[in-house]
Scaffold this motif. Structure first.
Motif, PDB file in Angstrom:
ATOM      1  N   ILE A   1       8.344 152.061  73.604  1.00 48.60           N
ATOM      2  CA  ILE A   1       8.290 150.772  72.897  1.00 48.60           C
ATOM      3  C   ILE A   1       8.864 150.873  71.479  1.00 48.60           C
ATOM      4  O   ILE A   1       9.214 149.865  70.875  1.00 48.60           O
ATOM      5  CB  ILE A   1       6.861 150.199  72.838  1.00 48.60           C
ATOM      6  N   TYR A   2       8.963 152.098  70.935  1.00 49.44           N
ATOM      7  CA  TYR A   2       9.512 152.293  69.602  1.00 49.44           C
ATOM      8  C   TYR A   2      10.991 152.694  69.619  1.00 49.44           C
ATOM      9  O   TYR A   2      11.580 152.914  68.554  1.00 49.44           O
ATOM     10  CB  TYR A   2       8.705 153.342  68.843  1.00 49.44           C
ATOM     11  N   ASP A   3      11.600 152.791  70.784  1.00 52.02           N
ATOM     12  CA  ASP A   3      13.029 153.103  70.838  1.00 52.02           C
ATOM     13  C   ASP A   3      13.829 152.011  70.126  1.00 52.02           C
ATOM     14  O   ASP A   3      13.608 150.813  70.345  1.00 52.02           O
ATOM     15  CB  ASP A   3      13.508 153.211  72.286  1.00 52.02           C
ATOM     16  N   TYR A   4      14.724 152.428  69.240  1.00 51.94           N
ATOM     17  CA  TYR A   4      15.589 151.532  68.454  1.00 51.94           C
ATOM     18  C   TYR A   4      14.793 150.666  67.470  1.00 51.94           C
ATOM     19  O   TYR A   4      15.261 149.619  67.035  1.00 51.94           O
ATOM     20  CB  TYR A   4      16.430 150.631  69.371  1.00 51.94           C
ATOM     21  N   SER A   5      13.589 151.113  67.127  1.00 46.65           N
ATOM     22  CA  SER A   5      12.748 150.369  66.193  1.00 46.65           C
ATOM     23  C   SER A   5      12.916 150.930  64.778  1.00 46.65           C
ATOM     24  O   SER A   5      12.879 152.148  64.581  1.00 46.65           O
ATOM     25  CB  SER A   5      11.281 150.470  66.619  1.00 46.65           C
ATOM     26  N   PHE A   6      13.089 150.028  63.807  1.00 45.73           N
ATOM     27  CA  PHE A   6      13.320 150.444  62.426  1.00 45.73           C
ATOM     28  C   PHE A   6      12.458 149.619  61.475  1.00 45.73           C
ATOM     29  O   PHE A   6      12.173 148.447  61.724  1.00 45.73           O
ATOM     30  CB  PHE A   6      14.798 150.284  62.054  1.00 45.73           C
ATOM     31  N   LYS A   7      12.094 150.249  60.386  1.00 45.87           N
ATOM     32  CA  LYS A   7      11.271 149.595  59.369  1.00 45.87           C
ATOM     33  C   LYS A   7      11.947 148.332  58.853  1.00 45.87           C
ATOM     34  O   LYS A   7      13.157 148.308  58.608  1.00 45.87           O
ATOM     35  CB  LYS A   7      11.042 150.574  58.198  1.00 45.87           C
TER      36      LYS A   7
ATOM     37  N   THR B   1      23.815 146.705  66.520  1.00 46.40           N
ATOM     38  CA  THR B   1      25.056 147.170  67.136  1.00 46.40           C
ATOM     39  C   THR B   1      25.773 148.184  66.251  1.00 46.40           C
ATOM     40  O   THR B   1      25.497 148.298  65.060  1.00 46.40           O
ATOM     41  CB  THR B   1      25.987 145.978  67.427  1.00 46.40           C
ATOM     42  N   SER B   2      26.718 148.891  66.851  1.00 43.66           N
ATOM     43  CA  SER B   2      27.435 149.950  66.131  1.00 43.66           C
ATOM     44  C   SER B   2      28.490 149.387  65.178  1.00 43.66           C
ATOM     45  O   SER B   2      29.012 150.102  64.329  1.00 43.66           O
ATOM     46  CB  SER B   2      28.109 150.903  67.122  1.00 43.66           C
ATOM     47  N   LYS B   3      28.776 148.090  65.312  1.00 44.41           N
ATOM     48  CA  LYS B   3      29.722 147.411  64.425  1.00 44.41           C
ATOM     49  C   LYS B   3      29.439 145.915  64.470  1.00 44.41           C
ATOM     50  O   LYS B   3      28.667 145.453  65.327  1.00 44.41           O
ATOM     51  CB  LYS B   3      31.163 147.717  64.827  1.00 44.41           C
TER      52      LYS B   3
ATOM     53  N   PRO C   1      34.587 146.077  71.447  1.00 39.27           N
ATOM     54  CA  PRO C   1      33.458 145.616  72.263  1.00 39.27           C
ATOM     55  C   PRO C   1      32.123 145.792  71.544  1.00 39.27           C
ATOM     56  O   PRO C   1      31.977 146.648  70.682  1.00 39.27           O
ATOM     57  CB  PRO C   1      33.547 146.524  73.488  1.00 39.27           C
ATOM     58  N   VAL C   2      31.156 144.973  71.911  1.00 32.95           N
ATOM     59  CA  VAL C   2      29.822 145.051  71.310  1.00 32.95           C
ATOM     60  C   VAL C   2      29.042 146.186  71.970  1.00 32.95           C
ATOM     61  O   VAL C   2      28.864 146.205  73.193  1.00 32.95           O
ATOM     62  CB  VAL C   2      29.062 143.719  71.486  1.00 32.95           C
ATOM     63  N   GLU C   3      28.600 147.150  71.164  1.00 32.07           N
ATOM     64  CA  GLU C   3      27.875 148.306  71.682  1.00 32.07           C
ATOM     65  C   GLU C   3      26.622 148.562  70.857  1.00 32.07           C
ATOM     66  O   GLU C   3      26.615 148.369  69.634  1.00 32.07           O
ATOM     67  CB  GLU C   3      28.769 149.553  71.648  1.00 32.07           C
ATOM     68  N   LEU C   4      25.574 149.000  71.522  1.00 24.62           N
ATOM     69  CA  LEU C   4      24.316 149.313  70.858  1.00 24.62           C
ATOM     70  C   LEU C   4      24.454 150.594  70.049  1.00 24.62           C
ATOM     71  O   LEU C   4      25.015 151.581  70.518  1.00 24.62           O
ATOM     72  CB  LEU C   4      23.216 149.471  71.900  1.00 24.62           C
ATOM     73  N   ASP C   5      23.941 150.565  68.812  1.00 26.82           N
ATOM     74  CA  ASP C   5      23.908 151.790  68.019  1.00 26.82           C
ATOM     75  C   ASP C   5      22.996 152.804  68.701  1.00 26.82           C
ATOM     76  O   ASP C   5      21.936 152.451  69.228  1.00 26.82           O
ATOM     77  CB  ASP C   5      23.390 151.478  66.607  1.00 26.82           C
ATOM     78  N   THR C   6      23.394 154.059  68.705  1.00 27.86           N
ATOM     79  CA  THR C   6      22.677 155.079  69.498  1.00 27.86           C
ATOM     80  C   THR C   6      21.429 155.646  68.824  1.00 27.86           C
ATOM     81  O   THR C   6      20.651 156.366  69.455  1.00 27.86           O
ATOM     82  CB  THR C   6      23.621 156.245  69.832  1.00 27.86           C
TER      83      THR C   6
ATOM     84  N   GLY D   1      21.017 136.205  68.255  1.00 26.83           N
ATOM     85  CA  GLY D   1      19.806 136.701  68.924  1.00 26.83           C
ATOM     86  C   GLY D   1      19.753 138.206  69.037  1.00 26.83           C
ATOM     87  O   GLY D   1      19.110 138.746  69.960  1.00 26.83           O
ATOM     88  N   GLY D   2      20.412 138.905  68.103  1.00 31.25           N
ATOM     89  CA  GLY D   2      20.385 140.362  68.120  1.00 31.25           C
ATOM     90  C   GLY D   2      21.093 140.948  69.326  1.00 31.25           C
ATOM     91  O   GLY D   2      21.887 140.267  69.995  1.00 31.25           O
ATOM     92  N   GLY D   3      20.813 142.209  69.615  1.00 29.54           N
ATOM     93  CA  GLY D   3      21.499 142.903  70.705  1.00 29.54           C
ATOM     94  C   GLY D   3      21.320 142.241  72.056  1.00 29.54           C
ATOM     95  O   GLY D   3      22.273 142.073  72.818  1.00 29.54           O
ATOM     96  N   GLU D   4      20.083 141.840  72.352  1.00 26.12           N
ATOM     97  CA  GLU D   4      19.820 141.210  73.651  1.00 26.12           C
ATOM     98  C   GLU D   4      20.539 139.879  73.767  1.00 26.12           C
ATOM     99  O   GLU D   4      21.089 139.539  74.820  1.00 26.12           O
ATOM    100  CB  GLU D   4      18.314 141.031  73.842  1.00 26.12           C
ATOM    101  N   GLY D   5      20.533 139.120  72.672  1.00 24.51           N
ATOM    102  CA  GLY D   5      21.240 137.842  72.679  1.00 24.51           C
ATOM    103  C   GLY D   5      22.735 138.004  72.860  1.00 24.51           C
ATOM    104  O   GLY D   5      23.418 137.105  73.368  1.00 24.51           O
ATOM    105  N   LEU D   6      23.248 139.158  72.476  1.00 21.45           N
ATOM    106  CA  LEU D   6      24.678 139.463  72.636  1.00 21.45           C
ATOM    107  C   LEU D   6      24.996 140.020  74.016  1.00 21.45           C
ATOM    108  O   LEU D   6      26.153 140.341  74.305  1.00 21.45           O
ATOM    109  CB  LEU D   6      25.109 140.465  71.559  1.00 21.45           C
ATOM    110  N   GLY D   7      23.973 140.162  74.854  1.00 17.91           N
ATOM    111  CA  GLY D   7      24.201 140.620  76.218  1.00 17.91           C
ATOM    112  C   GLY D   7      23.909 142.081  76.468  1.00 17.91           C
ATOM    113  O   GLY D   7      24.125 142.576  77.582  1.00 17.91           O
ATOM    114  N   LEU D   8      23.419 142.802  75.450  1.00 21.70           N
ATOM    115  CA  LEU D   8      23.077 144.208  75.641  1.00 21.70           C
ATOM    116  C   LEU D   8      21.734 144.323  76.365  1.00 21.70           C
ATOM    117  O   LEU D   8      20.840 143.490  76.181  1.00 21.70           O
ATOM    118  CB  LEU D   8      23.006 144.924  74.287  1.00 21.70           C
ATOM    119  N   LYS D   9      21.592 145.342  77.177  1.00 27.62           N
ATOM    120  CA  LYS D   9      20.346 145.546  77.914  1.00 27.62           C
ATOM    121  C   LYS D   9      19.306 146.173  76.997  1.00 27.62           C
ATOM    122  O   LYS D   9      19.409 147.338  76.622  1.00 27.62           O
ATOM    123  CB  LYS D   9      20.593 146.427  79.143  1.00 27.62           C
ATOM    124  N   MET D  10      18.304 145.392  76.640  1.00 26.67           N
ATOM    125  CA  MET D  10      17.227 145.845  75.758  1.00 26.67           C
ATOM    126  C   MET D  10      15.896 145.587  76.450  1.00 26.67           C
ATOM    127  O   MET D  10      15.567 144.441  76.757  1.00 26.67           O
ATOM    128  CB  MET D  10      17.278 145.082  74.424  1.00 26.67           C
ATOM    129  N   LYS D  11      15.133 146.646  76.707  1.00 25.16           N
ATOM    130  CA  LYS D  11      13.857 146.478  77.405  1.00 25.16           C
ATOM    131  C   LYS D  11      12.699 146.197  76.459  1.00 25.16           C
ATOM    132  O   LYS D  11      11.601 145.841  76.899  1.00 25.16           O
ATOM    133  CB  LYS D  11      13.547 147.721  78.234  1.00 25.16           C
TER     134      LYS D  11
END
Length: 400
Positions: A319-325, A290-292, A298-303, A357-367
């Motif tokens: 499949i690699y969108d929002y993926s980090f080492k 998240t961005s914060k 509000p809880v928002e996904l980092d862009t 549970g990360g972004g998805e657990g917080l209710g953000l739409k993550m595919k």
């Protein structure tokens, strides 16, 4: 590849240890299983016993970073640094490291003469800069992401948060040519080095040919970065039976490896995303960062798309969108703020994020989130114990 055994039957110590390792987990569930006791009673002794058998280490050297001559999982020689760099062990020496250190701290090598490697990687901060996002060479501007620690950085097959570099030397090259960082070229750097008598002398000392060129420059810098080991923390020493640690640290480790599921991505003993058993590939994960912090609504996904924007064309995929080492958590007490965007300032905030549970657990739409979205149900006490363990991984004694 497999070890060549002297005999087809196990020796008595190994028979005893194998039998005990099978019996020990019985009547224990996943959360109460004492991984430290199991490791010390069975895994480490078995590792030592098998290490006494004749083997064929050359079979592994081509594709694994594991050092078959190693005697303890938690010692500095568990992995071979020269498997991960173009620099060979036969080429490395103290003179080369000294030259590399000089290069690392030299601001004059950047285009504007104001930026060195140490500008974003300060030794007192475990070679990070404690900034949300690292500085640019442009006044008032930052680069895209937070600076990771350089301790144990050599032990990786991919570099940067988006895994765009395949060698340590290539990582440096990206910084050199980046408009927001060194904003220069190897040609300009070599020209500057050739004007300095101290560098002429240092290159003659470090290399037989004495040449100041791109290849030797890269070898020197790699030698210094590869020397930044960190394997003498309180927890390392505890696992080597050199000292004891608190019950909270022990409980925190068991939570890290068990209920909290941290070790599904941060693999022991390096606690990074370098995948066992061969340690020859790096994982990246989609966490829905998240961005914060999660309590800051509000809880928002980092862009930042991370690996989804990588220049590695064959990996261009949703499949690699929002993926980090997955970086190491060693020295994490010294390397705040956290995550690629530096949005989390405390370990408590980081653990709260995972607990949800990360972004998805917080209710953000993550595919494509790879982190399970399930709540971990960690209590405040358990979170504090995990943090106690993480703090016990602090070790800056090996900086050179």
């Amino acid at each position: 590849m497999m070890l060549i055994l002297k005999t087809t039957t196990f020796k008595k110590p190994i028979k005893f240890l194998l039998k005990g390792s099978i019996i020990f987990p019985k009547n224990k569930d996943f959360e109460t299983f004492d991984r430290i006791e199991f490791y010390k009673k069975y895994i480490q002794p078995l590792y030592e016993e098998f290490g006494k058998w004749d083997g064929s280490p050359d079979d592994l050297k081509e594709f694994s970073g594991w050092n078959v001559g190693n005697k303890n999982f938690f010692s500095s020689d568990f992995l071979d640094p020269y498997f991960y760099t173009l620099l060979k062990s036969s080429e490395d020496n103290s003179d080369l490291r000294s030259l590399g250190k000089s290069i690392f701290y030299d601001q004059n090598l950047s285009q504007n003469g104001k930026m060195s490697c140490a500008a974003c990687h300060l030794q007192e901060n475990a070679f990070t800069d404690l900034k949300i996002k690292s500085q640019s060479n442009v006044e008032g501007k930052t680069v895209l992401r937070n600076s990771p620690s350089l301790y144990n950085a050599v032990f990786a097959k991919r570099f940067f948060y988006d895994l765009r570099a395949f060698y340590l030397e290539q990582q440096a090259e990206h910084v050199i040519y980046n408009d927001d960082e060194f904003n220069t070229s190897y040609e300009d750097i070599i020209k500057k080095l050739k004007t300095k008598p101290e560098y002429k002398k240092a290159f003659r000392t470090a290399f037989k040919d004495g040449k100041i060129n791109k290849e030797n420059f890269s070898k020197a810098l790699s030698s210094y970065v590869a020397s930044l080991y960190s394997f003498d923390s309180d927890f390392d020493r505890f696992m080597r039976n050199e000292k004891d640690v608190s019950d909270d640290i022990k409980k925190g480790y068991n939570l890290f490896m068990g209920k909290a599921s941290c070790a599904t991505c941060h693999f022991a003993p390096h606690f990074s995303g370098l995948v066992p058993p061969f340690f020859n590939e790096n994982e990246s994960e989609v966490l829905g960062v998240t961005s914060k912090p999660v309590n800051d609504l509000p809880v928002e996904l980092d862009t930042d798309l991370g690996r989804g924007n990588s220049p590695v064309k064959k990996e261009k995929s949703w499949i690699y969108d929002y993926s980090f080492k997955t970086v190491t958590v060693r020295n994490i007490a010294l390397t705040k703020p956290y995550f690629h965007n530096g949005a989390f300032n405390t370990l408590e905030e980081v653990l709260d994020f995972y607990n949800e549970g990360g972004g998805e657990g917080l209710g953000l739409k993550m595919k494509n989130q790879t982190l399970p979205p399930d709540k971990l149900d960690l209590t405040k006490t358990e979170i504090s114990q995990i943090i106690a363990f993480l703090n016990s991984l602090t070790d800056v004694s090996k900086a050179k």
